[in-house]
Design a protein around this motif. Sequence first.
Motif: not given
Length: 412
Positions: A98, A101, A103, A138, A140, A144-147
């Motif tokens: 993030w 970031p 994306r 990882q 985001v 705005g959440r972590i993926t």
Amino acid sequence: MPVLVMKFGGTSVATLDRIKRAAKRVGVEVAKGYDVIVIVSAMSGETNKLVGFVGETSPMYDAREYDAVVSSGENVTAGLMALTLQEMNVPARSWQGWQVPVRTTDAHSNARIEEIPTDNITAKFGEGMRVAVVAGFQGVSDEGRITTLGRGGSDTTAVAFAAAFEAERCDIYTDVDGVYTTDPRVTDKARKLDKIAFEEMLELASLGAKVLQTRSVELAMRYKVRLRVLSSFEEQSDEAGTLVCAEEEIMESNVVAGVAFSREEAKMTLISVADRPGIAASIFGPLADAGVNVDMIVQNISEEGRTDMTFSCPIDQVARAEKAMADAKAAGDINFHDLLADQEVAKVSIVGIGMRSHAGIAAKMFKTLQDEGVNIKVIATSEIKVSVLIDRKYMELAVQALHDAFGLEKTT
Ligand code: ADP
Ligand code: ASP
Ligand code: MG
């Protein structure tokens, strides 16, 4: 300064000593004048442990929370790697997804990278930072959440960074010293390849060779990233390992480049479905909507307007497939007598771009399996691969026999 991407997999950062060893490799490249982006995986075993925690806590888990938990392993190694480099007087900083970031889409647990802005990290390189240590796997979402990017996803993080930063090379450090003709754990006759074509690597990866995540090869091919796989346990030269490259760069190669296998397959058969126009769409539509990755498909000859339809999918998607079919039946969209799931199968495949111009390769594969007494349950082919579904207990035998039959063994 030119940028280099170096990725260290789980076994390469499994202990503090190994992190130190990896950091030394990074130091060598920094000394040559590169700005380095290091992508790290979680310490080996860590992601499995976290996935286990999630499943135990909540069997039908919320994928957003799955990502919150399983992404954490990489945060630890990123920080430890940055600290190790600092101890060596290399200016380094860790970056979580993030912060970059990175994306991604919001497909939690299996997100795709959409964009990696380069300004933040480039600005820090400008201020004297020499190494950006990025937590792999990882990103985001827009929300705005972590993926996370699916298992093995740090490879994809690495290639995506190499593409975004136009890196000179993307080096994937792992526990084998390159890409082999088959998994060296299955036969010690497996031979390391100096080069492999993107198309071949893409097929091998998607058919089960987990040395690179499929998506990473796809990206490398699209963005022409110079991708190299090499061992983090040996001293390395610039020519070490295996280069994954364009077909044109390979002077000579075997008709069959390698043998891949996947243990985690299931064969599903819908018994007695009505054979009418649109039946395939009404079966595979709901399966796709349910997120089932159908691979091979066979429709039997029909009798009195009814037929059997067989397909394969990953074994952990059997429950999902069963539910999708039961729901479609309940809704009156399809009608079938029974759904059988054979969970004792494996997929074995041969891959090679030479197959485009050589006839008889599939026939040779089938004959080889026949000689070993291995029954073939389902067959699928494409221009450069042939896959068969067989009983799982014969998988190693089949891989070894095919490896021999196509002359892939060590040349000593
Ligand atoms: P990392 O943790 O570094 O990402 P992985 O375990 O994901 O490493 O991938 C490396 C492993 O891939 C090897 O240990 C090997 O067992 C397996 N593998 C499967 N097929 C091949 C192949 N054709 N060539 C090399 N390794 C392979
Ligand atoms: N740690 C993640 C996994 O085990 C990602 C990776 O190692 O590539 O799947
Ligand atoms: Mg991996």
